[in-house]
Design a protein around this motif. Structure first.
Motif, short mmCIF file in Angstrom:
data_model
loop_
_atom_site.label_atom_id
_atom_site.label_comp_id
_atom_site.label_asym_id
_atom_site.label_seq_id
_atom_site.Cartn_x
_atom_site.Cartn_y
_atom_site.Cartn_z
N THR A 134 0.85 -1.19 0.00
CA THR A 134 0.00 0.00 0.00
C THR A 134 0.90 1.25 0.00
O THR A 134 1.86 1.32 0.75
CB THR A 134 -0.92 -0.04 1.25
N GLY A 135 0.56 2.19 -0.85
CA GLY A 135 1.41 3.36 -1.00
C GLY A 135 0.79 4.61 -0.39
O GLY A 135 0.77 5.67 -1.00
N LEU A 136 0.23 4.47 0.80
CA LEU A 136 -0.41 5.59 1.50
C LEU A 136 0.22 5.72 2.88
O LEU A 136 0.27 4.73 3.63
CB LEU A 136 -1.92 5.34 1.63
N GLN A 137 0.65 6.93 3.21
CA GLN A 137 1.39 7.15 4.47
C GLN A 137 0.63 6.65 5.69
O GLN A 137 1.21 6.08 6.61
CB GLN A 137 1.71 8.65 4.65
N LEU A 138 -0.69 6.87 5.69
CA LEU A 138 -1.50 6.48 6.84
C LEU A 138 -1.26 5.03 7.25
O LEU A 138 -1.29 4.69 8.43
CB LEU A 138 -2.98 6.67 6.48
N PHE A 139 -1.01 4.17 6.26
CA PHE A 139 -0.88 2.74 6.54
C PHE A 139 0.56 2.33 6.82
O PHE A 139 0.82 1.17 7.12
CB PHE A 139 -1.49 1.93 5.38
N HIS A 140 1.50 3.28 6.69
CA HIS A 140 2.90 2.99 7.00
C HIS A 140 3.32 3.56 8.35
O HIS A 140 4.10 2.95 9.07
CB HIS A 140 3.82 3.62 5.93
N ALA A 141 2.79 4.76 8.64
CA ALA A 141 3.32 5.54 9.75
C ALA A 141 3.30 4.76 11.05
O ALA A 141 2.29 4.17 11.42
CB ALA A 141 2.49 6.82 9.91
N LYS A 142 4.45 4.74 11.73
CA LYS A 142 4.65 4.13 13.05
C LYS A 142 4.54 2.60 13.04
O LYS A 142 4.53 1.98 14.09
CB LYS A 142 3.64 4.69 14.08
N PHE A 143 4.42 1.99 11.87
CA PHE A 143 4.35 0.53 11.82
C PHE A 143 5.64 -0.10 11.28
O PHE A 143 5.68 -1.29 11.00
CB PHE A 143 3.19 0.07 10.92
N ASP A 144 6.67 0.71 11.05
CA ASP A 144 7.92 0.21 10.47
C ASP A 144 7.71 -0.43 9.10
O ASP A 144 8.35 -1.42 8.75
CB ASP A 144 8.60 -0.80 11.43
N LEU A 145 6.77 0.09 8.36
CA LEU A 145 6.56 -0.36 6.98
C LEU A 145 6.99 0.78 6.06
O LEU A 145 7.01 1.93 6.49
CB LEU A 145 5.07 -0.67 6.74
N PRO A 146 7.35 0.55 4.83
CA PRO A 146 7.28 -0.73 4.14
C PRO A 146 8.47 -1.65 4.42
O PRO A 146 9.56 -1.18 4.76
CB PRO A 146 7.27 -0.32 2.66
N LEU A 147 8.23 -2.95 4.25
CA LEU A 147 9.31 -3.94 4.31
C LEU A 147 10.25 -3.72 3.13
O LEU A 147 9.87 -3.17 2.10
CB LEU A 147 8.73 -5.36 4.26
N GLU A 148 11.48 -4.21 3.30
CA GLU A 148 12.50 -3.84 2.31
C GLU A 148 12.30 -4.47 0.92
O GLU A 148 12.84 -3.97 -0.06
CB GLU A 148 13.90 -4.17 2.83
N GLN A 149 11.48 -5.52 0.82
CA GLN A 149 11.28 -6.11 -0.52
C GLN A 149 10.34 -5.28 -1.39
O GLN A 149 10.11 -5.62 -2.55
CB GLN A 149 10.68 -7.52 -0.42
N VAL A 150 9.77 -4.22 -0.82
CA VAL A 150 8.77 -3.44 -1.55
C VAL A 150 9.35 -2.12 -2.02
O VAL A 150 9.99 -1.40 -1.25
CB VAL A 150 7.54 -3.18 -0.64
N ILE A 151 9.14 -1.80 -3.30
CA ILE A 151 9.57 -0.50 -3.81
C ILE A 151 8.38 0.16 -4.53
O ILE A 151 7.55 -0.54 -5.13
CB ILE A 151 10.80 -0.62 -4.74
N HIS A 152 8.32 1.46 -4.42
CA HIS A 152 7.15 2.18 -4.97
C HIS A 152 7.54 3.03 -6.18
O HIS A 152 8.60 3.63 -6.21
CB HIS A 152 6.52 3.07 -3.90
#
Ligand code: PLP
Length: 455
Positions: free
Chosen positions: A163-181
């Motif tokens: 998912t490429g939306l900040q709301l779903f990344h913030a404070k969760f230590d995402l994205p994992l390193e295998q993912v590039i946007h």
């Protein structure tokens, strides 16, 4: 029966709601709405309101609420066989029938369907299958997944990363390193206003090529994309985008995963969004429209190219260790069979095309010239109204003003549900596919009234 006050207190004290401001909710500062029923495109709540649902729940109740055919199929299945697992070759008549119905409707080149429970887990399955595929082919380095900024693919560890939306990344230590946007095909927000649509497609392709060059095609396994960006703002791609992306992926031997959780089973006026845009996916992710959310069920549809390698993999390595207790749950499958039959018998794919076009045309003529509407866009039964502080510069309102949420609240007061999309002031519409023209008129009229009130 519990009083409304008791229920509201239990709700605040016991229930951890998804995607919710937890502190405000617990303190009673956020809205609580208890939904009690639904029929057609309307839902009712415990306060006695009857609301026209312009977002079909979360773009999922595609056949509309209260369909007795699906309720009966679920009840019959629960009486006959509520559960048996699907591991090691077990099945139910409902799951096998649904598999056949999905494959009959799937785009060309698909071989099998795996059933899970949610869009998120179906995407996780597809990513694991892509990794397995490259391991069997002896390419253990080829594992990265490209997704787009503003893409939405779920909120698990991997899918939240995609998912490429900040709301779903913030404070969760995402994205994992295998993912590039990479860049979203968001023409309205193109980097240079002078760009034509085809210039912008060339720009997206150049961005993708640059990302592939930076990481090396030998490290990139797949590209995942929704045919139309959904939660990222309901953004149909500019003409020629998917064929141009497909050409790059083919050249670099990168698989395509079409995330059709929103678009699968009719929302764009075609059975699949891949058909609509001429995509040639290797894997397809479905959920929502598969059962119209009458029961949780998802589908990972696997193309022949991947399937052949998976079967080779199990010949070489034995059983594939992937499955959920509830994979192909018989009750979900029974709901799916009844749902797909209804979509056919009611002509809902066609209705999504014709009434969806009507909704978009009417929305464009009713609010397209408003001083704070930057763009009205859509495809099939999807429509978005993007609000701007300034039409000429396309400048956003300050996020703290919450203009989109205010318009949505003004619509709710008038009995119509729209969705304030999570990034930017974008009003989203994704009604049930059975929407009538009169209901489309009401959505548009109420949007215009609410815009006039708030802006
Ligand atoms: N993919 C897309 C395109 C979606 O819109 C969604 C949910 O909205 C998902 C995946 C995740 O599905 P779920 O919420 O069922 O896990």
């Amino acid at each position: 029966m519990l009083t409304n006050d008791e229920l509201a207190r239990w709700d605040r004290e016991s229930f951890f709601h998804p995607s919710t401001h937890l502190g405000q909710f617990a303190r009673g500062e956020a809205p609580q709405r208890i939904i009690t029923g639904g029929e057609g495109c309307h839902i009712t709540d415990r306060d006695g309101n009857r609301l026209l649902d312009g977002f079909a729940g979360l773009y999922c109740v595609n056949v509309g609420y209260g369909r007795p055919e699906i309720a009966q199929a679920i009840a019959d299945q629960a009486h006959q066989l509520a559960y048996y697992h699907a591991y090691a070759g077990h099945g139910s008549e409902a799951a096998i029938t649904l598999a056949q119905m999905v494959m009959d409707r799937a785009p060309q080149g698909m071989a099998r369907v795996y059933f899970g429970l949610s869009g998120s887990d179906a995407n996780e399955t597809n990513i694991k299958l892509v990794w397995y595929y490259n391991n069997i082919l002896g390419r253990p380095k080829k594992k990265k997944i490209i997704s787009r900024w503003r893409g939405y693919h779920g909120s698990g560890l991997m899918t939240g990363s995609l998912t490429g939306l900040q709301l779903f990344h913030a404070k969760f230590d995402l994205p994992l390193e295998q993912v590039i946007h990479t860049e979203a095909p968001y023409y309205f927000r193109r980097p240079d206003a002078a760009m034509s649509e085809s210039d912008f497609v060339a720009h997206c392709v150049a961005q993708l090529e640059a990302l592939i060059a930076e990481h090396g095609a030998d490290t990139i396994a797949a590209f995942i994309g929704e045919p139309v960006l959904g939660t990222g703002g309901i953004v149909p791609p500019p003409a020629g985008y998917w064929p141009a992306i497909q050409e790059v992926l083919d050249r670099h031997d990168i698989l395509l995963i079409a995330d059709e959780v929103v678009t699968g089973f009719g929302r764009l006026g075609t059975m699949f969004g891949s058909d609509h845009y001429g995509m040639r996916p290797d894997l397809i992710t479905c959920a929502k429209g598969l059962t119209s959310a009458y029961a949780p069920l998802s589908a990972s549809i696997v193309g022949t190219r991947v399937w052949d390698v998976l079967t080779r993999g199990t010949d070489e390595n034995g059983v594939m260790g992937h499955g959920w207790t509830y994979s192909a749950h018989p009750i979900g499958a029974a709901a799916g069979v009844a749902n797909l039959k209804l979509i056919d018998s009611l002509g809902l794919v066609e209705n999504a095309g014709t009434v969806g076009a009507y909704l978009n045309d009417r929305m464009r003529s009713a609010v397209g010239d408003h001083a704070h509407v930057g763009e009205v866009r859509g495809e099939g039964m999807l429509c978005a109204v993007e609000l701007v502080a300034d039409r000429d510069t396309r400048r956003f309102f300050d996020a703290s003003e919450g203009k989109g949420a205010k318009v949505v609240a003004a619509m709710l007061k008038r009995g119509v549900i729209a969705r304030a999309m999570p990034q930017g002031d974008i009003l989203g519409f994704a009604p049930p596919l059975c929407l009538t023209r009169e209901e489309a008129d009401r959505i548009v009229d109420v949007t215009a009234e609410a815009l006039a009130e708030v802006l």
